[in-house]
Design a protein around this motif. Structure first.
Motif, mmCIF file in Angstrom:
data_model
loop_
_atom_site.group_PDB
_atom_site.id
_atom_site.type_symbol
_atom_site.label_atom_id
_atom_site.label_comp_id
_atom_site.label_asym_id
_atom_site.label_seq_id
_atom_site.Cartn_x
_atom_site.Cartn_y
_atom_site.Cartn_z
ATOM 1 N N GLN A 27 0.877 -1.175 0.000
ATOM 2 C CA GLN A 27 0.000 0.000 0.000
ATOM 3 C C GLN A 27 0.912 1.223 0.000
ATOM 4 O O GLN A 27 2.117 1.102 0.214
ATOM 5 N N ASP A 30 0.850 7.278 4.268
ATOM 6 C CA ASP A 30 0.518 8.702 4.308
ATOM 7 C C ASP A 30 1.731 9.563 3.971
ATOM 8 O O ASP A 30 1.590 10.705 3.538
ATOM 9 N N SER A 66 -10.402 -1.288 -12.606
ATOM 10 C CA SER A 66 -9.296 -1.290 -11.662
ATOM 11 C C SER A 66 -8.038 -1.770 -12.369
ATOM 12 O O SER A 66 -8.087 -2.286 -13.488
ATOM 13 N N ASN A 83 -5.424 -0.440 -7.664
ATOM 14 C CA ASN A 83 -6.099 0.845 -7.553
ATOM 15 C C ASN A 83 -7.285 0.853 -8.512
ATOM 16 O O ASN A 83 -7.332 0.082 -9.465
ATOM 17 N N TYR A 88 -13.103 6.783 -7.637
ATOM 18 C CA TYR A 88 -12.777 5.888 -6.529
ATOM 19 C C TYR A 88 -11.272 5.616 -6.406
ATOM 20 O O TYR A 88 -10.851 4.901 -5.513
ATOM 21 N N ASP A 90 -7.398 5.902 -5.517
ATOM 22 C CA ASP A 90 -6.633 6.421 -4.387
ATOM 23 C C ASP A 90 -5.549 7.337 -4.949
ATOM 24 O O ASP A 90 -4.624 6.879 -5.625
ATOM 25 N N LYS A 92 -3.082 8.816 -3.562
ATOM 26 C CA LYS A 92 -1.719 8.516 -3.086
ATOM 27 C C LYS A 92 -1.074 7.438 -3.943
ATOM 28 O O LYS A 92 0.100 7.531 -4.283
ATOM 29 N N VAL A 93 -1.847 6.413 -4.278
ATOM 30 C CA VAL A 93 -1.322 5.321 -5.103
ATOM 31 C C VAL A 93 -0.992 5.848 -6.498
ATOM 32 O O VAL A 93 0.082 5.569 -7.040
#
Length: 112
Positions: A27, A30, A66, A83, A88, A90, A92-93
């Motif tokens: 993953q 942060d 996805s 992802n 929807y 992410d 950050k990804v």
């Protein structure tokens, strides 16, 4: 790896990758680093290579798309991260993987 045309579902692809040694679930933390979900080992974009990627589209809704990335780190750890597309996804990804892709585009290219 198996021909992508024959791999129609996310589960089939994940099972095939697992058999090929891609056993780590990743993953993005942060702090914007790739993180091994088991022992929290982290990797910056220059320590990661995208080996392959697989796109999936929902059967009833094309918006249910996805992507699954097969990743290898500079320590030899292999795993996957996924992802979604669209609202929807992410962020950050997306931001992390874009850095990995950009790094890969600039490797030792010589002008002719």
């Amino acid at each position: 790896m198996q021909d992508k045309v024959e791999e129609r579902s996310l589960v089939n692809v994940q099972n095939r990758l697992f058999k090929d040694g891609f056993k780590t679930d990743f993953q993005v933390s942060d702090e914007g680093k790739l993180c091994n979900m088991t022992d929290k080992e982290t990797f910056s974009p220059d320590q990661v290579r995208i080996v392959d990627h697989y796109r999936f589209e929902g059967e009833s809704n094309p918006d249910d798309m996805s992507i699954l990335y097969a990743i290898e780190t500079n320590t030899g750890r292999k795993g996957t991260i996924s992802n979604s597309y669209g609202p929807y996804a992410d962020a950050k990804v997306d931001a992390y993987l874009k850095q990995v892709e950009d790094l890969g585009k600039n490797l030792d290219k010589k002008d002719k």
